[in-house]
Design a protein around this motif. Structure first.
Motif, short mmCIF file in Angstrom:
data_model
loop_
_atom_site.label_atom_id
_atom_site.label_comp_id
_atom_site.label_asym_id
_atom_site.label_seq_id
_atom_site.Cartn_x
_atom_site.Cartn_y
_atom_site.Cartn_z
N LEU A 156 0.84 -1.19 0.00
CA LEU A 156 0.00 0.00 0.00
C LEU A 156 0.88 1.24 0.00
O LEU A 156 1.87 1.32 0.72
N LYS A 157 0.49 2.21 -0.80
CA LYS A 157 1.22 3.48 -0.87
C LYS A 157 0.21 4.61 -0.87
O LYS A 157 -0.46 4.85 -1.88
N GLU A 158 0.08 5.27 0.29
CA GLU A 158 -0.92 6.31 0.49
C GLU A 158 -2.31 5.75 0.18
O GLU A 158 -2.72 4.77 0.77
N LYS A 159 -3.00 6.33 -0.77
CA LYS A 159 -4.37 5.91 -1.07
C LYS A 159 -4.43 4.80 -2.13
O LYS A 159 -5.50 4.32 -2.46
N LYS A 160 -3.26 4.39 -2.65
CA LYS A 160 -3.24 3.48 -3.79
C LYS A 160 -2.46 2.20 -3.51
O LYS A 160 -1.91 2.01 -2.43
N LEU A 161 -2.42 1.34 -4.52
CA LEU A 161 -1.70 0.08 -4.44
C LEU A 161 -0.41 0.21 -5.23
O LEU A 161 -0.41 0.56 -6.41
N TYR A 200 -6.68 1.10 5.18
CA TYR A 200 -6.57 -0.35 5.19
C TYR A 200 -5.13 -0.77 5.46
O TYR A 200 -4.19 0.01 5.26
N CYS A 201 -4.95 -2.01 5.89
CA CYS A 201 -3.62 -2.61 5.91
C CYS A 201 -3.75 -4.01 5.33
O CYS A 201 -4.79 -4.66 5.45
N VAL A 202 -2.71 -4.46 4.65
CA VAL A 202 -2.71 -5.79 4.03
C VAL A 202 -2.28 -6.80 5.08
O VAL A 202 -1.27 -6.63 5.75
N ILE A 203 -3.04 -7.88 5.23
CA ILE A 203 -2.72 -8.88 6.24
C ILE A 203 -2.35 -10.24 5.64
O ILE A 203 -1.77 -11.07 6.33
N ASN A 204 -2.64 -10.44 4.36
CA ASN A 204 -2.27 -11.73 3.75
C ASN A 204 -2.46 -11.65 2.25
O ASN A 204 -3.10 -10.72 1.73
N MET A 205 -1.89 -12.62 1.54
CA MET A 205 -2.10 -12.73 0.10
C MET A 205 -2.14 -14.20 -0.27
O MET A 205 -1.30 -14.99 0.18
N GLN A 206 -3.12 -14.58 -1.09
CA GLN A 206 -3.22 -15.93 -1.62
C GLN A 206 -3.52 -15.82 -3.11
O GLN A 206 -4.54 -15.25 -3.50
N GLY A 207 -2.63 -16.36 -3.93
CA GLY A 207 -2.80 -16.23 -5.37
C GLY A 207 -2.77 -14.77 -5.78
O GLY A 207 -1.82 -14.05 -5.49
N ASN A 208 -3.83 -14.33 -6.43
CA ASN A 208 -3.94 -12.94 -6.86
C ASN A 208 -4.88 -12.12 -5.98
O ASN A 208 -5.36 -11.07 -6.40
N VAL A 209 -5.15 -12.61 -4.78
CA VAL A 209 -6.07 -11.93 -3.87
C VAL A 209 -5.32 -11.41 -2.64
O VAL A 209 -4.62 -12.16 -1.97
N LEU A 210 -5.47 -10.11 -2.39
CA LEU A 210 -4.95 -9.49 -1.18
C LEU A 210 -6.06 -9.43 -0.14
O LEU A 210 -7.20 -9.09 -0.47
N TYR A 211 -5.75 -9.75 1.10
CA TYR A 211 -6.70 -9.64 2.19
C TYR A 211 -6.37 -8.40 3.01
O TYR A 211 -5.22 -8.22 3.45
N LEU A 212 -7.36 -7.53 3.19
CA LEU A 212 -7.17 -6.24 3.83
C LEU A 212 -7.96 -6.18 5.13
O LEU A 212 -9.02 -6.80 5.26
N ALA A 213 -7.44 -5.41 6.06
CA ALA A 213 -8.15 -5.20 7.34
C ALA A 213 -8.37 -3.72 7.56
O ALA A 213 -7.53 -2.89 7.21
N LYS A 214 -9.52 -3.39 8.16
CA LYS A 214 -9.84 -2.00 8.48
C LYS A 214 -10.81 -1.96 9.65
O LYS A 214 -11.71 -2.81 9.75
N TYR A 215 -10.61 -0.99 10.54
CA TYR A 215 -11.53 -0.83 11.66
C TYR A 215 -12.73 0.02 11.24
O TYR A 215 -12.57 1.03 10.55
#
Length: 230
Positions: free
Chosen positions: A170-175, A197-212
Motif C-alpha cells: 500500500l502506498k498512500e491511497k493506492k496500491l 486499510y492494511c494488508v494482512i495476507n495474500m493468496q494467489g492474486n487476492v490481497l486480504y485487507l483489514a480496516k476498523y
C-alpha cells in the motif's frame, strides 16, 4: 520524510508494544522445512509435526519476527544488532547481508523481509521517537548480500506481499506494484481509498485487507490485484 497520520502513529506504537510483549513465537514453511523462532533460537524441523533437525542460536536476539526460508538457508532480521543475516538450516555458514542503522534515543529502526524470484526484499522504517515523522523505504538485495538498492519510498508502515512475479504494497491511497523481472513500478487506484486499510495476507492474486469500522471492530476484506475491487 513524511508526517505521520494519527492512524500511522497508533499502528506503529501498537506494533512496537506487541513486539515487546507477545508470546515470542513465529513460524515459517518451505517445501522441505518447518522453522519456529522462539526463546532465542530457530528450531528446524523436516516438516510440520516432524522431527527436530537443528537448534540455531539467534546470536543475542530473543525472538525473530521476520524471517524466510529459501533452499537450505534461513534469512532473518536480527533486532539485537539490526542486521539481516542468512544461516544454513544446519546452523552453519551464517553471513551478514545487510546492516541497518542502530536504534538511538532519537530514532528507532525496524525491518521486515520476504523473498521472491530469488531476491530478498525488505521494508526499512526509520521512526522519529517523538512520533512526528517517519521515513520508510522498500529495498532489494541479492541473496548473497550483493547489489543492494532502494526501490521505492513509502508513507506508512506496511508489509510487502508477492504472488511470485510482482510485489504488492500500500502506498498512500493506492496500491504499489513492483515488477520483479523488469524492475518497473507503478501505483494504481483501487475501488476504494486504501489509506485506512492494511494488508494482512495474500493468496494467489487476492490481497486480504483489514480496516476498523466506526464501532472499532476489525473487518477483513479481499481485493483481486487484477480488477482492484474491494
Amino acid at each position: 520524510t513524511s508526517s505521520m497520520s494519527v492512524y500511522a502513529k497508533e499502528k506503529y506504537y501498537e506494533q512496537k508494544s506487541q513486539y515487546n510483549s507477545q508470546a515470542y513465537l513465529q513460524e515459517n514453511f518451505s517445501n522441505n522445512y518447518y522453522v519456529r523462532s522462539t526463546y532465542g533460537k530457530f528450531y528446524v524441523y523436516d516438516k510440520l509435526g516432524g522431527k527436530l533437525k537443528k537448534k540455531i542460536s539467534l546470536n543475542g536476539d530473543y525472538f525473530c519476527e521476520s524471517f524466510a526460508i529459501r533452499g537450505k538457508y534461513i534469512y532473518y532480521v536480527n533486532r539485537s544488532n539490526n542486521c539481516i543475516y542468512r544461516v544454513g538450516v544446519n546452523g552453519k555458514n551464517r553471513k551478514k547481508l545487510v546492516s541497518i542503522p542502530k536504534t538511538t534515543n532519537k530514532y528507532d529502526y525496524y525491518a521486515t523481509l520476504i523473498i521472491a524470484k530469488g531476491k530478498l526484499f525488505y521494508i526499512l522504517d526509520k521512526i522519529n521517537m517523538d512520533g512526528k515523522s517517519m521515513n520508510i523505504s522498500l529495498n532489494m538485495v541479492n541473496l548473497d548480500g550483493s547489489n543492494k538498492k532502494k526501490i521505492d519510498s513509502l508513507t506508512e508502515y506496511e508489509k510487502i506481499y508477492s504472488n511470485g512475479n510482482y510485489l504488492y504494497y500500500l502506498k498512500e491511497k493506492k496500491l504499489g506494484i513492483y515488477n520483479i523481472k523488469t524492475g518497473k513500478k507503478k501505483t494504481v487506484s483501487a475501488s476504494k481509498n486504501l489509506s485506512k486499510y492494511c494488508v494482512i495476507n495474500m493468496q494467489g492474486n487476492v490481497l486480504y485487507l483489514a480496516k476498523y469500522n466506526k464501532n472499532d471492530e476489525c473487518c477483513v476484506y479481499k481485493m483481486s490485484v487484477k480488477d482492484k475491487k474491494i
